[in-house]
Scaffold this motif. Sequence first.
Motif, PDB file in Angstrom:
ATOM      1  N   ASP A  32      24.773   3.342 -50.289  1.00  0.00           N
ATOM      2  CA  ASP A  32      25.560   4.297 -49.287  1.00  0.00           C
ATOM      3  C   ASP A  32      26.282   3.596 -48.130  1.00  0.00           C
ATOM      4  O   ASP A  32      26.359   4.104 -47.070  1.00  0.00           O
ATOM      5  CB  ASP A  32      25.157   5.539 -48.709  1.00  0.00           C
ATOM      6  N   LEU A  33      25.981   2.318 -48.163  1.00  0.00           N
ATOM      7  CA  LEU A  33      26.716   1.314 -47.206  1.00  0.00           C
ATOM      8  C   LEU A  33      28.067   1.607 -46.915  1.00  0.00           C
ATOM      9  O   LEU A  33      28.625   1.554 -45.542  1.00  0.00           O
ATOM     10  CB  LEU A  33      26.701  -0.017 -47.583  1.00  0.00           C
ATOM     11  N   ILE A  34      28.864   2.412 -47.709  1.00  0.00           N
ATOM     12  CA  ILE A  34      30.178   2.640 -47.295  1.00  0.00           C
ATOM     13  C   ILE A  34      30.183   3.724 -46.184  1.00  0.00           C
ATOM     14  O   ILE A  34      31.251   3.868 -45.458  1.00  0.00           O
ATOM     15  CB  ILE A  34      30.985   3.448 -48.579  1.00  0.00           C
ATOM     16  N   GLN A  35      29.169   4.618 -45.992  1.00  0.00           N
ATOM     17  CA  GLN A  35      29.019   5.319 -44.893  1.00  0.00           C
ATOM     18  C   GLN A  35      28.862   4.961 -43.579  1.00  0.00           C
ATOM     19  O   GLN A  35      29.302   5.369 -42.628  1.00  0.00           O
ATOM     20  CB  GLN A  35      27.874   6.599 -45.105  1.00  0.00           C
ATOM     21  N   HIS A  36      28.627   3.482 -43.588  1.00  0.00           N
ATOM     22  CA  HIS A  36      28.540   2.682 -42.179  1.00  0.00           C
ATOM     23  C   HIS A  36      29.915   1.882 -42.036  1.00  0.00           C
ATOM     24  O   HIS A  36      30.734   1.850 -41.220  1.00  0.00           O
ATOM     25  CB  HIS A  36      27.452   1.727 -42.314  1.00  0.00           C
ATOM     26  N   TRP A  37      30.141   0.974 -43.108  1.00  0.00           N
ATOM     27  CA  TRP A  37      31.226  -0.012 -42.930  1.00  0.00           C
ATOM     28  C   TRP A  37      32.491   0.552 -43.092  1.00  0.00           C
ATOM     29  O   TRP A  37      33.486  -0.290 -42.644  1.00  0.00           O
ATOM     30  CB  TRP A  37      30.967  -1.081 -44.014  1.00  0.00           C
ATOM     31  N   LEU A  38      32.994   1.475 -43.870  1.00  0.00           N
ATOM     32  CA  LEU A  38      34.414   2.038 -43.798  1.00  0.00           C
ATOM     33  C   LEU A  38      34.649   2.631 -42.622  1.00  0.00           C
ATOM     34  O   LEU A  38      35.721   2.219 -41.811  1.00  0.00           O
ATOM     35  CB  LEU A  38      34.403   3.173 -44.952  1.00  0.00           C
ATOM     36  N   PRO A  39      33.814   3.430 -41.989  1.00  0.00           N
ATOM     37  CA  PRO A  39      34.059   3.819 -40.607  1.00  0.00           C
ATOM     38  C   PRO A  39      34.210   2.756 -39.619  1.00  0.00           C
ATOM     39  O   PRO A  39      35.103   2.879 -38.462  1.00  0.00           O
ATOM     40  CB  PRO A  39      32.937   4.925 -40.289  1.00  0.00           C
ATOM     41  N   ILE A  85      25.144  -7.775 -43.877  1.00  0.00           N
ATOM     42  CA  ILE A  85      23.683  -7.408 -43.928  1.00  0.00           C
ATOM     43  C   ILE A  85      23.703  -5.854 -44.458  1.00  0.00           C
ATOM     44  O   ILE A  85      24.446  -4.967 -43.746  1.00  0.00           O
ATOM     45  CB  ILE A  85      23.160  -7.353 -42.640  1.00  0.00           C
ATOM     46  N   GLN A  86      22.887  -5.320 -45.143  1.00  0.00           N
ATOM     47  CA  GLN A  86      22.673  -4.168 -45.652  1.00  0.00           C
ATOM     48  C   GLN A  86      22.193  -3.377 -44.837  1.00  0.00           C
ATOM     49  O   GLN A  86      20.812  -3.708 -44.477  1.00  0.00           O
ATOM     50  CB  GLN A  86      22.361  -3.922 -47.029  1.00  0.00           C
ATOM     51  N   ARG A  87      22.471  -2.270 -44.202  1.00  0.00           N
ATOM     52  CA  ARG A  87      21.738  -1.266 -43.373  1.00  0.00           C
ATOM     53  C   ARG A  87      21.410  -0.136 -44.288  1.00  0.00           C
ATOM     54  O   ARG A  87      22.524   0.547 -45.094  1.00  0.00           O
ATOM     55  CB  ARG A  87      22.862  -0.701 -42.180  1.00  0.00           C
ATOM     56  N   TRP A  88      20.336   0.355 -44.268  1.00  0.00           N
ATOM     57  CA  TRP A  88      19.535   1.459 -44.958  1.00  0.00           C
ATOM     58  C   TRP A  88      19.615   2.494 -44.121  1.00  0.00           C
ATOM     59  O   TRP A  88      18.496   3.405 -44.082  1.00  0.00           O
ATOM     60  CB  TRP A  88      18.336   1.040 -45.378  1.00  0.00           C
ATOM     61  N   SER A  89      20.831   2.984 -43.331  1.00  0.00           N
ATOM     62  CA  SER A  89      20.503   4.158 -42.475  1.00  0.00           C
ATOM     63  C   SER A  89      20.935   5.489 -42.932  1.00  0.00           C
ATOM     64  O   SER A  89      20.287   6.385 -42.319  1.00  0.00           O
ATOM     65  CB  SER A  89      21.494   3.695 -41.311  1.00  0.00           C
TER      66      SER A  89
END
Length: 639
Positions: free
Chosen positions: A328-335, A4-8
Amino acid sequence: MKPIQRWSIIISSIILLITALLFYYFNATKPTGSEEEEELQPLNLEKLPSLQIDLHAHYQLEATLLPQERLIVGTAIITFDLPPTSEVHFYSYAYEWQPMQIQKVTQQGKEKEKSIPFTYDKRTIQIQTKDLQQEDGRSSLTIAFKTPIPAGGTRMGVKDSIWLLTNWHPQLGVLDQQYLWKERPRPRGFGDPFYYSRGDYEVLFHAPAGYHWVVSGMEEEEKQQQDQQVTWSWKGKELHNFALVGSPHFIMEDVRMEDGTVIRFAASDPTHLAQLKAIGIAAYQVYTTEFGQLSTKHFGVIETGSGTNYAIEHPNLAIVSRDMYAYDLIQHWLPHEIAHWWWYNNLSTWEIEHGWVDEGLAEFSVYLYTKQMFGEEQGHQLLKEYQDGHQRLMQLFPNGHLDQGLHSFSSHEQFDYTWYDGGAMLFFNLRERIGEEEFLHFLQRLTKEYAGMYVDARHLDEALSEVLHGKVNYFQKNVAQANHHHFVDPDWETEPGILFAPGSEILHQPKAFTDHAYAKNGQLYLPLRPLLELTGAEVNWHGEDGYVELRDVLIDEGELSDTSDTKRNSTRLITVTIPLDGNVVTLKENEVESTFTIPMKACNRNGTLYLPVQFYETIYNWEIDWLKGENQLIIGGDI
């Protein structure tokens, strides 16, 4: 993982890279009055066992990758403690529509190798224990296998010349504490439908020259090339399984952290590699600071192609697809995936049953990373997303609960809201109730004391009880109750010892006090009569009238005069009326009457009246230091 894409967080890559590298540089229910209280239960000093029996598996894998055939051909020599069961189970997690082939199972006899009969249903290899030889309680089998590798964006497969080899070899099954084999789960289409058991690995892997690999076990790595074939040798300890990701297109870089940990980064694009490094280094630094160091010292961060695995964790590996750069989903899912190095690789659970444990902790970890890297506002925004998801869980799926298994979810939406948002909020609620310091102590205890274990809610309550020095039932209550209920706050009691600071007028050196303090849910109480009679105070009980009266003479130390070294002290006669069923205290001092409020009512424990610590701080100006790590109080000040 939840697609699910987070737009955070939307921020430019340049600012992100500078911020992350700078970070790396600078950081390489209610209280009662007179009613009887339940006795404090002592902690169980015997630690709960892991969810499963450790059979101390050792794997010797030798395999060859045949790219043209999309096939791995290999043998697995698996040595393990022989359990007292009628069968031994091994799992194949290859896809049932393209199953692993088990060619034969053999065991080395005294004189020659013998064939071992087995059954195989494309999921589980079953072998009769009576057919196995053992020595000193251990047995060893050789399983010859062939594993087809799907072409496409699957969790094990090859796409864009990137080989994602996750569950490619046979694995010893999982035996619970009742010596029952867990049934190998069927895929669900989301989540992680696996049971794993830890093992040590020695791997020989033959592959064409020109491939670059990132693998679960890189403690020892060797490479030998002959013509166009390379033989890789790897070793790893205490792994769920041995995963490999490789490609002839990978650009790789090993980064050594200040603590000696080596993180291998791999991507097909140098710009993406730089971003992986920036995020990976920063996340590792944040988590190491907050949760503690890990015993494993080799990890991998890998980018796969578009339309593949989204984001997944495997032992010591954080794997994200190229799609993560959108929004910029990588800022959520990689961490998130890096957090699984702590919450799944180190502290393990049966993800298929208790996924809220590692997914909830991983989401909380992302919050810490976000707040550290982008500030309080971005952290609060992410927390708000978790809160909103939890509210939707309560509204849309009111009769579910956090601890329901993967196969019981009605949809991906329910799975997502339950384990990710609901799981995260369970930990946020605990943090709010017990405070940041104690919460981080709890996470650090999990990291250190429960490393290598498979845990559930009981183990988390056990760790929390040790941190709070009182019996706690927080996780078990909350994960079992229906989603429409709000979280039940932690409820715990403890009895800290009392010491007096050197130089106090009660005692002139630290000395243990016979009576203990009492704390319930973080509110500290001190015994009234045993403590104040040491000061010469007069304590009068008026139980029939509902109050206790305290009379004392307080001495205020004066100042030195200009002509003398003698201080002029003054005295104050005080009378304090303390209600037994209220929290408004009346203070009469030299005939002047006033009132003040204490946060909680007095409580009667085994015939002794206890008052909140704030009473003593107000009346006597005592300085009271609660050393929670030792469960002791130090009383000083104007005693």
